[in-house]
Structure formats: C-alpha cells, structure tokens
Design a protein around this motif. Structure first.
Motif, mmCIF file in Angstrom:
data_model
loop_
_atom_site.group_PDB
_atom_site.id
_atom_site.type_symbol
_atom_site.label_atom_id
_atom_site.label_comp_id
_atom_site.label_asym_id
_atom_site.label_seq_id
_atom_site.Cartn_x
_atom_site.Cartn_y
_atom_site.Cartn_z
ATOM 1 N N VAL A 159 -5.671 -21.196 -113.603
ATOM 2 C CA VAL A 159 -7.004 -21.237 -113.626
ATOM 3 C C VAL A 159 -6.672 -23.231 -114.255
ATOM 4 C CG1 VAL A 159 -7.793 -22.095 -116.782
ATOM 5 C CG2 VAL A 159 -6.658 -19.561 -115.823
ATOM 6 N N ASP A 160 -7.927 -24.234 -114.226
ATOM 7 C CA ASP A 160 -7.422 -25.306 -113.369
ATOM 8 C C ASP A 160 -7.530 -26.021 -115.040
ATOM 9 O OD1 ASP A 160 -8.357 -27.880 -112.772
ATOM 10 O OD2 ASP A 160 -10.075 -28.027 -111.573
ATOM 11 N N THR A 161 -6.842 -26.686 -115.789
ATOM 12 C CA THR A 161 -6.708 -27.786 -116.997
ATOM 13 C C THR A 161 -6.871 -29.027 -117.477
ATOM 14 O OG1 THR A 161 -4.568 -27.446 -116.835
ATOM 15 C CG2 THR A 161 -5.589 -25.388 -117.848
ATOM 16 N N VAL A 162 -6.986 -29.658 -114.832
ATOM 17 C CA VAL A 162 -6.513 -31.060 -115.573
ATOM 18 C C VAL A 162 -8.546 -30.916 -115.116
ATOM 19 C CG1 VAL A 162 -6.268 -32.742 -114.707
ATOM 20 C CG2 VAL A 162 -4.445 -31.011 -114.617
ATOM 21 N N ASP A 180 1.659 -45.433 -113.662
ATOM 22 C CA ASP A 180 0.571 -44.827 -114.389
ATOM 23 C C ASP A 180 0.400 -43.334 -114.287
ATOM 24 O OD1 ASP A 180 3.347 -45.929 -115.917
ATOM 25 O OD2 ASP A 180 1.243 -47.095 -117.335
ATOM 26 N N ILE A 181 0.122 -42.252 -114.024
ATOM 27 C CA ILE A 181 -0.462 -41.404 -114.431
ATOM 28 C C ILE A 181 -1.398 -40.891 -115.778
ATOM 29 C CG2 ILE A 181 -1.502 -39.206 -112.566
ATOM 30 C CD1 ILE A 181 0.610 -39.898 -111.231
ATOM 31 N N ILE A 182 -2.658 -40.965 -115.231
ATOM 32 C CA ILE A 182 -3.291 -40.224 -117.057
ATOM 33 C C ILE A 182 -4.389 -39.355 -116.834
ATOM 34 C CG2 ILE A 182 -4.851 -40.780 -118.934
ATOM 35 C CD1 ILE A 182 -4.117 -43.907 -116.509
ATOM 36 N N TYR A 183 -3.162 -37.682 -117.223
ATOM 37 C CA TYR A 183 -4.413 -36.379 -116.664
ATOM 38 C C TYR A 183 -4.937 -36.444 -118.128
ATOM 39 C CZ TYR A 183 -0.152 -35.499 -113.039
ATOM 40 O OH TYR A 183 0.553 -36.137 -111.955
ATOM 41 N N HIS A 184 -6.216 -35.909 -117.508
ATOM 42 C CA HIS A 184 -7.123 -35.412 -118.373
ATOM 43 C C HIS A 184 -7.137 -34.297 -118.372
ATOM 44 C CE1 HIS A 184 -9.246 -39.456 -118.327
ATOM 45 N NE2 HIS A 184 -8.293 -39.580 -117.201
ATOM 46 N N LEU A 185 -6.783 -33.010 -119.699
ATOM 47 C CA LEU A 185 -6.082 -31.660 -119.783
ATOM 48 C C LEU A 185 -7.372 -31.095 -120.405
ATOM 49 C CD1 LEU A 185 -2.608 -31.237 -120.016
ATOM 50 C CD2 LEU A 185 -3.997 -32.112 -117.843
ATOM 51 N N VAL A 186 -8.010 -30.633 -119.642
ATOM 52 C CA VAL A 186 -8.316 -29.657 -121.413
ATOM 53 C C VAL A 186 -7.842 -28.017 -122.011
ATOM 54 C CG1 VAL A 186 -10.291 -27.362 -120.682
ATOM 55 C CG2 VAL A 186 -10.467 -29.364 -119.049
ATOM 56 N N VAL A 187 -7.334 -28.860 -122.932
ATOM 57 C CA VAL A 187 -7.061 -27.810 -124.122
ATOM 58 C C VAL A 187 -7.331 -26.860 -124.111
ATOM 59 C CG1 VAL A 187 -5.335 -28.371 -125.752
ATOM 60 C CG2 VAL A 187 -5.258 -30.267 -123.385
ATOM 61 N N GLU A 198 -7.816 -33.817 -123.791
ATOM 62 C CA GLU A 198 -6.555 -34.748 -124.240
ATOM 63 C C GLU A 198 -5.724 -35.202 -123.288
ATOM 64 O OE1 GLU A 198 -2.001 -33.202 -124.740
ATOM 65 O OE2 GLU A 198 -3.220 -32.384 -126.053
ATOM 66 N N LYS A 199 -5.004 -36.530 -122.942
ATOM 67 C CA LYS A 199 -4.960 -37.864 -121.630
ATOM 68 C C LYS A 199 -3.917 -37.369 -122.654
ATOM 69 C CE LYS A 199 -9.305 -40.306 -121.457
ATOM 70 N NZ LYS A 199 -9.745 -41.762 -121.697
ATOM 71 N N VAL A 200 -2.721 -37.267 -121.321
ATOM 72 C CA VAL A 200 -2.062 -37.669 -121.342
ATOM 73 C C VAL A 200 -1.324 -38.462 -120.199
ATOM 74 C CG1 VAL A 200 0.386 -36.865 -121.376
ATOM 75 C CG2 VAL A 200 -1.518 -34.911 -122.116
ATOM 76 N N LEU A 201 -0.404 -39.956 -120.367
ATOM 77 C CA LEU A 201 -0.132 -40.339 -119.196
ATOM 78 C C LEU A 201 1.437 -40.089 -119.092
ATOM 79 C CD1 LEU A 201 -0.311 -44.468 -119.813
ATOM 80 C CD2 LEU A 201 1.547 -43.581 -119.401
ATOM 81 N N ILE A 202 1.834 -40.257 -118.088
ATOM 82 C CA ILE A 202 2.715 -40.356 -116.627
ATOM 83 C C ILE A 202 3.157 -40.980 -115.735
ATOM 84 C CG2 ILE A 202 4.234 -38.420 -115.982
ATOM 85 C CD1 ILE A 202 3.115 -35.909 -116.995
ATOM 86 N N PRO A 203 4.002 -41.922 -116.805
ATOM 87 C CA PRO A 203 4.662 -42.696 -115.265
ATOM 88 C C PRO A 203 5.772 -42.246 -114.185
ATOM 89 C CG PRO A 203 6.890 -43.111 -117.106
ATOM 90 C CD PRO A 203 4.957 -41.676 -117.873
#
Length: 252
Positions: A159-162, A180-187, A198-203
């Motif tokens: 399932v595509d959650t991004v 810095d990657i910002i994932y826009h997640l479907v929660v 929901e936005k999640v930032l991962i360096p």
C-alpha cells in the motif's frame, strides 16, 4: 498503521527471495530489521534469521511480533553497525547480510572519505561466510543532489503511504553536509478510520550512487561479483533520473 499498510509488495518479496535463493542462502543476518517485516517474511520461507536494530522502539515491536507469532527460534538483538562484533559476540558467519529499507544513508557520513561506511562495511563483511551475499540499498540521491528532484515511487510496500517527497540540500562553507528528506505520509487513525497527512523529516548522507558502488567494490575487492538494481530491476546502464531506490548485491 495497520498491518496491511506495512506489508511488502509482491515484487519486493519476489526479488528478495529470488536473490537469496539463487545463492542458496539459508542463514540470514538482518541488520536494519526495524519492526521485523522482512525478517518475518524470511522466517516464513523456512530461513534462519537473526535480526538487529539500534532503535529500541523498533525492537520492542519486533519482539512483540515474535511473541504474537510464536517464533521461538527468531533471534532479535540490539546492535550498532559500528560495534557489531562486540554487540553480536556469539554469532557464527551468515550466508547473507541484509541492510535494507534505505537504512545505510541514515547514518550521515561525508564523501569522499566515507569513514563511517568503511567501518560498517568492514563489520558487515566479518559476518559473511566465504561466498556470502551482502544486500544493501539506498534512495536515489543523484536526482536530488544534481537536479533537486526527489523521485517518489512505491517500490517496497503493498500500500502506498507516501503521497509526496520533498527535499533540501544542507551545505556549510559550500560543502554538502546532508540531504533533509521530507516524507508526506498518509496515516490512517486506528480509532476513527480517518486519513491524515503527516510530515516526517529524515536527514541522510549526500552520497551519489557511483560513490557507493566504488566503495563497495573497494571494500569487497576487485574479485567480488557486484550487481546494481534500480527499483528492483537489474540495471545495465545506471538510471539516475527515474529511479527511486538503488539495490546493491555483492557476492564474494
């Protein structure tokens, strides 16, 4: 997030199983197990799996899955890639070592030295039998570093959650320090059933695919067999424009 939203895609499962079975791998070290999704899949295929992570929150979940599924022979341990021998003192070498889920670049290291990665790969190799396999992957950073574009494709999950991926290259004194990657997640809320973003930032480390390929060949020697996949397809010519993830397979 429900179990169905964590489930791996059929393409990914077929690729992973096919690579491992092609070299008759049975004993597997999963070095970035997270919640244990890949490990459980491989255990269900009759493989022997030792699973590690350095995030206790992930291990709590993996251990709860071990109990829930009654997987008594599944070994789940906390381990850091930089201190692997000390953290796994009693483990014999494995047929395959996995570091998947685009985990390696989360350890932010700087080219061209890549000293942290050299230490990690040295440790990974110590846990491989002669003729063993290393499977390691990472996001396509080339498109981000060279064109400012983050390729967004659902490769690993059923399932595509991004919904979107954005990014920012962080520099200091003209030198790239990280991306810095910002994932826009479907929660989806388990309580209400409503869907939110929901936005999640991962360096992650600013490493081009050719730099990582060169490092692998250096660390494993010129006689190693090396294959590069892009989005689970074997690449004859490296595609840095339309690839979301690169998968590296090293066979000693």
């Amino acid at each position: 997030m429900g179990a169905s939203r964590r489930e791996r895609s059929s393409k990914y499962k077929n690729w992973l199983l096919g690579v491992l079975q092609s070299k008759k791998c049975h004993r597997i070290l999963d070095l970035a197990c997270g919640k244990g999704v890949d490990s459980v899949f491989l255990l269900e295929q009759g493989m022997e799996v030792v699973s590690c992570d350095d995030a206790e929150a992930m291990l709590v979940y993996a251990r709860s899955e071990k109990t829930r599924l009654g997987l008594k022979d599944w070994v789940v341990k906390r381990a850091n890639w930089l201190t692997l021998s000390e953290d796994l003192p009693d483990q014999e070498p494995f047929d395959a070592v996995l570091c998947l889920g685009s985990s390696i670049l989360h350890l932010v290291d700087l080219p061209p030295q890549l000293g942290l990665y050299r230490k990690c790969l040295t440790n990974f190799r110590k846990f491989l039998k002669p003729g063993g396999l290393l499977l390691i992957d990472h996001r396509n950073l080339d498109s981000m570093l060279d064109h400012g574009i983050a390729v967004n494709k659902n490769i690993y999950h059923k399932v595509d959650t991004v919904s979107d991926v954005s990014m920012e290259v962080i520099e200091k004194d003209g030198v790239r320090q990280r991306v810095d990657i910002i994932y826009h997640l479907v929660v989806k809320s388990d309580e209400t059933g409503n869907t939110n973003l929901e936005k999640v930032l991962i360096p992650i480390a600013p490493v081009h695919v050719h730099e990582f390929t060169a490092l692998l060949k250096e660390m494993f020697g010129s006689n190693c067999n090396y294959s590069l996949y892009g989005d689970l397809e074997l690449q004859e010519h490296v595609d840095t424009e339309d690839t979301a993830y690169f998968q590296h397979v090293v066979h000693e």
